[in-house]
Motif scaffolding. Structure first.
Motif: not given
Length: 120
Positions: A39-52, A67-78
């Motif tokens: 969310q930028a100042p004066g802007k609506q919150r927007e989705l940047v990236a998701i990973i299933g 941009f690149t999204i990644s996840r560590d399922n063992a540690k529950n980190i995105v």
């Protein structure tokens, strides 16, 4: 109570890189989707990236290829690796986890945000 904590925000110059991380402070069962919003100042919150939970990703058009999204399922980190940053990327970035609870169904968790500032 489960909390999500973002880290890695800060100041970068245009063309630079930052890596954001988000980790849960408590255990969450059956996390399905992890995502980053901003969310930028004066802007609506927007989705940047998701990973299933299967690794499928989706990016908003403005960050594709940068941009690149990644996840560590063992540690529950995105993570969100942000390259070729632009001033328009300046925003507060929030992470969100969507989990499945046997009784409640889907439950969303949100972090408090980390500020990313990109100078021109």
């Amino acid at each position: 109570q489960v909390q999500l904590v973002e880290s890695g925000g800060g100041l970068a110059q245009a063309g630079g890189s930052l890596r954001l991380s988000c980790a849960a402070s408590g255990s969450i069962d059956s996390i399905r989707t992890m995502g980053w919003y901003r969310q930028a100042p004066g802007k609506q919150r927007e989705l940047v990236a998701i990973i299933g939970d299967g690794g499928a990703t989706h990016y908003t058009d403005s960050v594709k290829g940068r941009f690149t999204i990644s996840r560590d399922n063992a540690k529950n980190i995105v993570y969100l690796q942000m390259n070729s940053l632009k001033p328009d990327d300046t925003a507060v970035y929030y992470c969100s986890f969507r989990a499945w609870a046997v009784v409640a169904g889907f439950v969303d968790y949100w972090g408090k945000g980390t500020l990313v500032t990109v100078s021109s």
